[in-house]
Scaffold this motif. Structure first.
Motif, PDB file in Angstrom:
ATOM      1  N   GLY A 230      63.967   1.613  89.067  1.00 16.10           N
ATOM      2  CA  GLY A 230      64.040   3.074  88.994  1.00 16.10           C
ATOM      3  C   GLY A 230      62.670   3.670  88.690  1.00 16.10           C
ATOM      4  O   GLY A 230      62.254   4.654  89.309  1.00 16.10           O
ATOM      5  N   HIS A 231      61.957   3.039  87.758  1.00 17.11           N
ATOM      6  CA  HIS A 231      60.606   3.497  87.396  1.00 17.11           C
ATOM      7  C   HIS A 231      59.658   3.381  88.601  1.00 17.11           C
ATOM      8  O   HIS A 231      58.940   4.337  88.931  1.00 17.11           O
ATOM      9  CB  HIS A 231      60.103   2.671  86.206  1.00 17.11           C
ATOM     10  CG  HIS A 231      58.675   2.894  85.857  1.00 17.11           C
ATOM     11  ND1 HIS A 231      58.280   3.744  84.842  1.00 17.11           N
ATOM     12  CD2 HIS A 231      57.526   2.393  86.382  1.00 17.11           C
ATOM     13  CE1 HIS A 231      56.958   3.751  84.771  1.00 17.11           C
ATOM     14  NE2 HIS A 231      56.480   2.937  85.689  1.00 17.11           N
ATOM     15  N   GLU A 232      59.688   2.231  89.262  1.00 16.61           N
ATOM     16  CA  GLU A 232      58.786   2.020  90.414  1.00 16.61           C
ATOM     17  C   GLU A 232      59.138   2.967  91.563  1.00 16.61           C
ATOM     18  O   GLU A 232      58.253   3.472  92.247  1.00 16.61           O
ATOM     19  CB  GLU A 232      58.836   0.566  90.894  1.00 16.61           C
ATOM     20  CG  GLU A 232      58.458  -0.477  89.842  1.00 16.61           C
ATOM     21  CD  GLU A 232      57.128  -0.215  89.158  1.00 16.61           C
ATOM     22  OE1 GLU A 232      56.237   0.387  89.785  1.00 16.61           O
ATOM     23  OE2 GLU A 232      56.985  -0.600  87.983  1.00 16.61           O
ATOM     24  N   LEU A 233      60.440   3.213  91.741  1.00 19.29           N
ATOM     25  CA  LEU A 233      60.864   4.159  92.776  1.00 19.29           C
ATOM     26  C   LEU A 233      60.294   5.546  92.471  1.00 19.29           C
ATOM     27  O   LEU A 233      59.967   6.308  93.385  1.00 19.29           O
ATOM     28  CB  LEU A 233      62.394   4.197  92.850  1.00 19.29           C
ATOM     29  CG  LEU A 233      62.986   5.016  93.993  1.00 19.29           C
ATOM     30  CD1 LEU A 233      62.633   4.383  95.334  1.00 19.29           C
ATOM     31  CD2 LEU A 233      64.500   5.138  93.860  1.00 19.29           C
ATOM     32  N   GLY A 234      60.173   5.867  91.173  1.00 19.11           N
ATOM     33  CA  GLY A 234      59.547   7.128  90.771  1.00 19.11           C
ATOM     34  C   GLY A 234      58.130   7.232  91.314  1.00 19.11           C
ATOM     35  O   GLY A 234      57.757   8.233  91.931  1.00 19.11           O
ATOM     36  N   HIS A 235      57.332   6.170  91.114  1.00 21.87           N
ATOM     37  CA  HIS A 235      55.956   6.176  91.657  1.00 21.87           C
ATOM     38  C   HIS A 235      55.982   6.344  93.177  1.00 21.87           C
ATOM     39  O   HIS A 235      55.168   7.050  93.761  1.00 21.87           O
ATOM     40  CB  HIS A 235      55.251   4.853  91.334  1.00 21.87           C
ATOM     41  CG  HIS A 235      54.880   4.680  89.894  1.00 21.87           C
ATOM     42  ND1 HIS A 235      54.176   5.633  89.194  1.00 21.87           N
ATOM     43  CD2 HIS A 235      55.095   3.655  89.032  1.00 21.87           C
ATOM     44  CE1 HIS A 235      53.980   5.192  87.950  1.00 21.87           C
ATOM     45  NE2 HIS A 235      54.531   4.006  87.823  1.00 21.87           N
ATOM     46  N   TYR A 236      56.943   5.640  93.800  1.00 20.95           N
ATOM     47  CA  TYR A 236      57.052   5.619  95.260  1.00 20.95           C
ATOM     48  C   TYR A 236      57.430   7.008  95.784  1.00 20.95           C
ATOM     49  O   TYR A 236      56.765   7.568  96.649  1.00 20.95           O
ATOM     50  CB  TYR A 236      58.113   4.578  95.636  1.00 20.95           C
ATOM     51  CG  TYR A 236      58.237   4.221  97.094  1.00 20.95           C
ATOM     52  CD1 TYR A 236      57.600   3.090  97.605  1.00 20.95           C
ATOM     53  CD2 TYR A 236      59.033   4.972  97.962  1.00 20.95           C
ATOM     54  CE1 TYR A 236      57.731   2.728  98.936  1.00 20.95           C
ATOM     55  CE2 TYR A 236      59.169   4.618  99.299  1.00 20.95           C
ATOM     56  CZ  TYR A 236      58.516   3.484  99.772  1.00 20.95           C
ATOM     57  OH  TYR A 236      58.646   3.140 101.092  1.00 20.95           O
ATOM     58  N   PHE A 310      51.535  10.206  84.850  1.00 18.07           N
ATOM     59  CA  PHE A 310      52.302   9.662  85.982  1.00 18.07           C
ATOM     60  C   PHE A 310      53.349   8.652  85.495  1.00 18.07           C
ATOM     61  O   PHE A 310      54.481   8.625  85.981  1.00 18.07           O
ATOM     62  CB  PHE A 310      51.373   8.984  86.993  1.00 18.07           C
ATOM     63  CG  PHE A 310      50.574   9.939  87.843  1.00 18.07           C
ATOM     64  CD1 PHE A 310      50.991  11.256  88.033  1.00 18.07           C
ATOM     65  CD2 PHE A 310      49.408   9.528  88.492  1.00 18.07           C
ATOM     66  CE1 PHE A 310      50.267  12.137  88.832  1.00 18.07           C
ATOM     67  CE2 PHE A 310      48.673  10.403  89.284  1.00 18.07           C
ATOM     68  CZ  PHE A 310      49.101  11.700  89.456  1.00 18.07           C
ATOM     69  N   GLU A 311      52.951   7.805  84.544  1.00 18.86           N
ATOM     70  CA  GLU A 311      53.877   6.776  84.052  1.00 18.86           C
ATOM     71  C   GLU A 311      55.076   7.412  83.354  1.00 18.86           C
ATOM     72  O   GLU A 311      56.200   6.942  83.498  1.00 18.86           O
ATOM     73  CB  GLU A 311      53.155   5.806  83.108  1.00 18.86           C
ATOM     74  CG  GLU A 311      52.094   4.942  83.789  1.00 18.86           C
ATOM     75  CD  GLU A 311      52.638   4.054  84.904  1.00 18.86           C
ATOM     76  OE1 GLU A 311      53.851   3.792  84.927  1.00 18.86           O
ATOM     77  OE2 GLU A 311      51.841   3.634  85.760  1.00 18.86           O
ATOM     78  N   HIS A 312      54.827   8.481  82.607  1.00 19.17           N
ATOM     79  CA  HIS A 312      55.941   9.156  81.944  1.00 19.17           C
ATOM     80  C   HIS A 312      56.870   9.788  82.988  1.00 19.17           C
ATOM     81  O   HIS A 312      58.099   9.702  82.872  1.00 19.17           O
ATOM     82  CB  HIS A 312      55.431  10.209  80.958  1.00 19.17           C
ATOM     83  CG  HIS A 312      56.547  10.938  80.259  1.00 19.17           C
ATOM     84  ND1 HIS A 312      57.391  10.311  79.372  1.00 19.17           N
ATOM     85  CD2 HIS A 312      56.982  12.225  80.346  1.00 19.17           C
ATOM     86  CE1 HIS A 312      58.295  11.181  78.951  1.00 19.17           C
ATOM     87  NE2 HIS A 312      58.073  12.343  79.518  1.00 19.17           N
ATOM     88  N   THR A 360      46.995   2.992  79.707  1.00 19.01           N
ATOM     89  CA  THR A 360      47.374   3.546  81.009  1.00 19.01           C
ATOM     90  C   THR A 360      48.845   3.968  81.011  1.00 19.01           C
ATOM     91  O   THR A 360      49.267   4.719  81.877  1.00 19.01           O
ATOM     92  CB  THR A 360      47.191   2.501  82.116  1.00 19.01           C
ATOM     93  OG1 THR A 360      47.933   1.341  81.750  1.00 19.01           O
ATOM     94  CG2 THR A 360      45.722   2.126  82.286  1.00 19.01           C
ATOM     95  N   HIS A 361      49.634   3.426  80.049  1.00 16.64           N
ATOM     96  CA  HIS A 361      51.049   3.760  79.917  1.00 16.64           C
ATOM     97  C   HIS A 361      51.269   4.325  78.513  1.00 16.64           C
ATOM     98  O   HIS A 361      50.523   3.993  77.610  1.00 16.64           O
ATOM     99  CB  HIS A 361      51.918   2.513  80.072  1.00 16.64           C
ATOM    100  CG  HIS A 361      51.933   1.943  81.451  1.00 16.64           C
ATOM    101  ND1 HIS A 361      50.783   1.487  82.077  1.00 16.64           N
ATOM    102  CD2 HIS A 361      52.942   1.737  82.331  1.00 16.64           C
ATOM    103  CE1 HIS A 361      51.101   1.040  83.279  1.00 16.64           C
ATOM    104  NE2 HIS A 361      52.397   1.187  83.467  1.00 16.64           N
ATOM    105  N   PRO A 362      52.308   5.128  78.311  1.00 16.28           N
ATOM    106  CA  PRO A 362      52.642   5.493  76.928  1.00 16.28           C
ATOM    107  C   PRO A 362      52.997   4.212  76.156  1.00 16.28           C
ATOM    108  O   PRO A 362      53.488   3.262  76.767  1.00 16.28           O
ATOM    109  CB  PRO A 362      53.872   6.396  77.076  1.00 16.28           C
ATOM    110  CG  PRO A 362      53.896   6.824  78.505  1.00 16.28           C
ATOM    111  CD  PRO A 362      53.243   5.734  79.289  1.00 16.28           C
TER     112      PRO A 362
HETATM  113 ZN    ZN Z   1      54.512   2.580  86.311  1.00 16.11          ZN
END
Ligand code: ZN
Length: 387
Positions: A230-236, A310-312, A360-362
């Motif tokens: 789900g997280h990676e799909l967000g980036h996509y 972006f990560e959030h 780079t991530h929270p």
């Molecule tokens: Zn990520």
């Protein structure tokens, strides 16, 4: 927890030592006139610029990277010591040599290009440099998963090894209205070298893909894997790679003229002492490299702040997309972050200064806490991304 805190501290020391060592060694290469000696050697061999580049750039880069090798050996020793890597020294050295080969080819081309531009447009080279860097960057992001990543890891379609999960993944994507062809979801065989768990999105256009490390699938259940997806799909779906490229292009448009100004100033001030004839001389590339390294570290907090944003966003998207698909989605997401932190030895609550400079991530504890409390559906607020 103790291990995670100790590893984070070692990681920061390693980063600072490697950065300081890199700057110091570049300065030594200039100060002792090695860079100008590489140029003399290149000019003796050929009068043609492209052949000079093929001699000068690898000579400079190999010198710097061999000086940097102790830091890389130290880093690998640390990862093996904590059990995050299981790669032996011989394959590790082969990987280093491969990465070095790729880097030499790319930097030789870029070095030749920059010197040619400086000679052709001595006053406005930064403008043409920007105009060619942007398409090259896009080409690089496109080609990376096709050419570079397979040099280090084997990939196979997720559906080959995990048909049930692949079906669930497609269903989850469909729930978000994202059409993601099965041949764009991969499993990377990381377990031969690493024990860490991870997943990522890379490429653009025809090379765009979602990749699961097989370590993740070996150590996590289906709900956790879907929460990662789900997280990676967000980036996509949110086009984070394109947005990152656009921001980089804008940043370079602002930074390149400043870089050119500092570059000229540095050459006027110290160029003679370093036996550099002018901005279009080969050893001037070492000066440019020195300035770019300093700028990269100075801008690290900016890049990291954008990345954390972006990560959030991807975390929010991920929680929304698994809502109603994965049973008790917030708990599944929280378990995923807990496992991620434990397996990868992530420091759960780093200091604000550490986060500002390096993250780079929270921090993982923040992500876990957010997953448990994010619930727009209970309060009838519209979700941010998936309506
Ligand atoms: Zn990520």
């Amino acid at each position: 927890l103790r291990q995670a805190v100790a590893l984070a501290r070692t990681g920061r020391r390693l980063f600072l030592a490697e950065f300081a060592g890199g700057i110091l060694f570049l300065w030594i290469v200039l100060r002792l006139g090695w860079a100008s000696r590489f140029r003399n050697g290149a000019e003796r061999v050929s009068r043609r610029k492209i052949l000079q580049a093929v001699i000068f750039c690898p000579a400079l880069l190999l010198t710097l990277d061999i000086a940097n090798l102790p830091f890389r050996l130290w880093a690998h020793t640390v990862l093996v010591g904590y059990g995050l890597s299981i790669e032996g020294w011989v394959p590790w050295l082969v990987d280093w040599a491969k990465a070095e080969g790729v880097s030499l080819i790319i930097t030789t081309f870029i070095g030749w290009l920059i010197i040619s531009l400086i000679r052709r447009h001595p006053r406005r080279w930064w403008l043409t440099a920007w105009a060619v860097t942007v398409p090259l960057l896009i080409l690089g992001v496109y080609a990376e998963p096709l050419i570079v990543e397979p040099l280090f890891y084997e990939f196979r379609p997720l559906a080959d090894g995990h048909p049930a999960l692949a079906a669930q993944v497609r269903k989850t994507a469909a729930r978000a209205g994202v059409v993601i062809p099965a041949e764009r979801i991969f499993e990377m065989l990381a377990s031969k070298k690493l024990t860490e768990v991870n997943a990522y999105v890379s490429g653009i256009g025809g090379s765009k893909r979602v990749v699961f490390w097989d370590t993740t699938l070996l150590q996590m259940g289906e709900s956790e894997a879907l929460s990662i997806f789900g997280h990676e799909l967000g980036h996509y779906a949110l086009h984070h790679i394109w947005k990152g490229l656009a921001l980089a292009a804008a940043g370079m448009a602002l930074g390149f003229p400043l870089l050119a100004w500092v570059f000229n100033f540095t050459l006027r001030r110290w160029g003679d002492g370093w036996r550099i004839r002018g901005p279009g001389d080969w050893p001037a590339l070492a000066v440019l490299l020195l300035l770019v390294s300093l700028a990269q570290v100075a801008l690290l907090p900016v890049g990291n702040a954008i990345s954390r944003h972006f990560e959030h966003q991807a975390d929010v998207y991920g929680l929304e997309v698994i809502h109603g698909v994965v049973p008790d989605a917030p708990q599944a997401a929280a378990r995923t972050f807990q496992s991620l932190g434990e397996i990868n030895l992530e420091e759960p609550e780093p200091s604000a200064v550490t986060v500002f400079f390096f993250y780079t991530h929270p921090p993982i504890a923040d992500r876990l806490g957010f997953a448990l409390q994010y619930n727009p559906w209970a309060s009838h607020v519209e979700p941010e991304f998936i309506k």
